[in-house]
Design a protein around this motif. Structure first.
Motif, short mmCIF file in Angstrom:
data_model
loop_
_atom_site.label_atom_id
_atom_site.label_comp_id
_atom_site.label_asym_id
_atom_site.label_seq_id
_atom_site.Cartn_x
_atom_site.Cartn_y
_atom_site.Cartn_z
N PRO A 247 0.81 -1.32 0.37
CA PRO A 247 -0.13 0.01 0.55
C PRO A 247 1.15 1.29 0.04
CG PRO A 247 -0.26 -1.69 1.95
CD PRO A 247 0.49 -2.08 1.41
N GLY A 248 0.37 1.65 -1.05
CA GLY A 248 1.24 3.41 -1.16
C GLY A 248 2.70 3.57 -1.74
N ALA A 249 2.80 2.18 -2.34
CA ALA A 249 4.44 2.31 -3.30
C ALA A 249 3.80 1.69 -4.83
CB ALA A 249 4.77 0.64 -2.93
N PHE A 250 5.49 2.74 -5.62
CA PHE A 250 5.19 3.51 -7.28
C PHE A 250 5.28 2.35 -7.60
CE2 PHE A 250 5.67 5.65 -10.83
CZ PHE A 250 4.75 5.32 -11.40
N TYR A 251 4.92 1.56 -8.38
CA TYR A 251 6.17 0.50 -8.56
C TYR A 251 6.18 0.78 -11.05
CZ TYR A 251 4.47 -2.21 -5.03
OH TYR A 251 5.07 -2.53 -3.99
N ILE A 252 6.80 0.33 -11.66
CA ILE A 252 6.82 0.41 -13.03
C ILE A 252 6.91 -1.08 -13.45
CG2 ILE A 252 8.27 1.28 -14.84
CD1 ILE A 252 7.29 3.98 -13.57
N LEU A 253 6.19 -0.89 -13.77
CA LEU A 253 6.13 -2.54 -14.65
C LEU A 253 5.99 -2.22 -16.30
CD1 LEU A 253 3.67 -4.33 -11.84
CD2 LEU A 253 6.17 -4.12 -11.94
N VAL A 254 5.70 -3.54 -16.58
CA VAL A 254 5.06 -3.63 -18.15
C VAL A 254 4.20 -4.63 -17.90
CG1 VAL A 254 7.31 -5.88 -18.49
CG2 VAL A 254 6.14 -3.94 -20.74
N SER A 255 3.58 -4.05 -19.33
CA SER A 255 2.58 -4.81 -20.13
C SER A 255 2.70 -6.63 -20.62
CB SER A 255 1.62 -4.47 -20.74
OG SER A 255 2.00 -4.08 -22.54
N ARG A 256 2.40 -7.30 -21.35
CA ARG A 256 2.28 -8.94 -21.33
C ARG A 256 3.12 -8.74 -23.12
NH1 ARG A 256 -0.09 -13.35 -21.92
NH2 ARG A 256 -2.21 -12.85 -20.93
N GLU A 257 1.70 -8.31 -23.44
CA GLU A 257 1.07 -8.04 -24.56
C GLU A 257 1.71 -6.70 -25.33
OE1 GLU A 257 -2.43 -9.76 -22.40
OE2 GLU A 257 -1.16 -7.33 -22.09
N ALA A 258 2.12 -6.77 -26.43
CA ALA A 258 2.77 -5.61 -27.81
C ALA A 258 2.05 -4.82 -28.79
CB ALA A 258 3.95 -6.53 -28.29
N VAL A 259 1.61 -3.61 -28.42
CA VAL A 259 0.76 -3.58 -28.55
C VAL A 259 0.83 -2.26 -29.80
CG1 VAL A 259 -1.09 -1.35 -28.41
CG2 VAL A 259 0.00 -3.36 -26.72
N THR A 260 -0.17 -2.41 -31.37
CA THR A 260 -0.09 -2.17 -32.08
C THR A 260 -1.01 -0.12 -31.85
OG1 THR A 260 1.17 -3.69 -33.37
CG2 THR A 260 0.18 -1.42 -34.60
N ILE A 261 -0.84 0.38 -32.13
CA ILE A 261 -1.91 1.75 -32.85
C ILE A 261 -2.17 2.27 -34.12
CG2 ILE A 261 -2.57 4.19 -32.32
CD1 ILE A 261 -2.72 1.99 -30.01
N PRO A 262 -3.06 1.59 -35.29
CA PRO A 262 -2.32 1.98 -36.66
C PRO A 262 -2.60 3.20 -37.23
CG PRO A 262 -4.31 0.53 -36.17
CD PRO A 262 -3.70 0.92 -34.97
N ALA A 263 -1.56 3.91 -37.77
CA ALA A 263 -1.34 5.06 -38.10
C ALA A 263 -2.89 6.67 -38.59
CB ALA A 263 -1.30 5.30 -39.57
N ASP A 264 -4.05 5.69 -38.25
CA ASP A 264 -5.59 6.70 -38.48
C ASP A 264 -5.68 6.44 -37.48
OD1 ASP A 264 -6.12 3.45 -38.97
OD2 ASP A 264 -7.21 3.87 -40.79
#
Length: 359
Positions: A247-264
């Protein structure tokens, strides 16, 4: 005005030329991102005794006497102390046409520093929102949560996205888009957006994430790759694919999925949902068009800024922790994230803010 959707860079430049977006100091060309405008800190800050919103029909300036503690000059740099709340007038102001609304969010490095930064506006009843047709000044409310930071005028901690109409994709739209251009490297979890989960697979040295150290030094935001990570962060290892959040702690983690955002398209992390557990999983939530493109078709993983709330919580590998809401662009941008502009986090894995180096 273009069609419904998020305004691309060329539309933002046109709005600047027409005076819809202006500033007390000329707007730099590189403030215009593929789908947003970087906002800059002004020359002074006010220490507040409490966060506040102006409220309908009221101006921020009129509310300040109720909350102001003291005013600070930022000209030569000033430290914003951990745990305190500040209000900084931004150099930019908006005069939006009717039908055009604004949504703001912290920039990636801001979120990874646990530097809570929210847009405040006259007449506002919500943070990070500009009503259609808004005409007035802009402010940043800043609350350093883990580290005290040194700031100066012109620094860019948050960004503004403008859109017309309802740009959000329905789940049906999202499935169709994934069929045309895969959004994740595997079967998508689509339910009120694209679900993403946490990766607790050990990396080099068994690393799965970082936890902010409670009594670290001041971070000068202008210094890139200047600070040794372990002076500010404790490396984390998972036990049998599980990490217990304090509780109260801050973490940097990473998603399992590799995500793509199309150009449009563009995307935004949906706000914290209590249904996923006693923690919040986003501060910096904008994903620009082109995020994950140009990386051999495999996308890029999303860094998760996580704060645990009232009770310890056992986070499991592969647990769904949030959703990406995709939105249509009014038109594709002239430049894409990570391809045509310098982007610190394209093709990222588990990565701290740009102020830190690995050794």
């Amino acid at each position: 005005m273009q069609g419904n959707g998020v305004l691309p860079d060329r539309a933002l430049r046109a709005l600047i030329a027409d005076g819809g977006l202006s500033a007390s100091r000329p707007i730099d060309p590189d403030q215009v991102q593929p789908a947003s405008l970087d906002l800059r800190l002004g020359t002074w800050a006010i220490r507040l005794r409490a966060s506040f919103l102006a409220g309908q029909g009221r101006r921020v300036d009129d509310r300040l006497p109720d909350f102001q503690m003291h005013r600070m000059d930022l000209t030569d740099g000033a430290v914003l102390e951990k745990g305190c709340v500040y209000l900084v007038p931004l150099l930019e102001r908006a005069r939006l046409p009717e039908g055009l609304e604004g949504v703001a969010n912290a920039k990636s490095s801001t979120g990874r520093l646990d530097l809570l930064t929210r847009l405040v506006a006259d007449g506002g009843t919500e943070f990070d929102r500009l009503a259609p047709g808004y005409d007035g000044p802009l402010y940043a409310e800043i609350c350093p949560r883990s580290f005290s930071v040194l700031v100066r005028p012109g620094m860019r901690l948050n960004q503004l996205r403008l859109k017309a109409g309802d740009a959000r994709l329905t789940d049906g739209d999202l499935r169709a888009l994934h069929t045309r251009q895969p959004l994740v490297d595997g079967a998508p979890l689509i339910d009120a957006g694209l679900g993403f989960s946490v990766d607790l697979t050990p990396g080099p040295g068994g690393l799965v994430g970082w936890r902010a150290r409670p009594h670290a030094g001041v971070i000068d935001l202008e210094r890139i790759s200047a600070y040794r990570a372990r002076d500010f962060w404790d490396p984390l290892q998972a036990e049998n694919g599980r990490l217990i959040l304090d509780p109260g702690a801050f973490y940097i983690l990473v998603s399992r999925e590799a995500v793509t955002i199309p150009a449009d398209h563009a995307a935004e992390m949906s706000p914290y949902l209590a249904l996923v557990g006693e923690f919040r999983v986003h501060y910096a939530g904008f994903f620009d068009p082109g995020f994950g493109l140009g990386t051999a078709g495999h996308g890029a993983r999303g860094v998760l800024e996580v704060r645990c709330h009232e009770a310890p919580f056992a986070l499991e590998h592969g647990q769904v922790v949030g959703r990406l809401v995709y939105e249509r662009m009014a038109a594709p941008p002239d430049r894409l994230y990570g391809t045509d502009i310098a982007s610190n986090y394209q093709g990222q894995g588990l990565k701290l803010a740009k102020q830190f180096r690995d050794n």
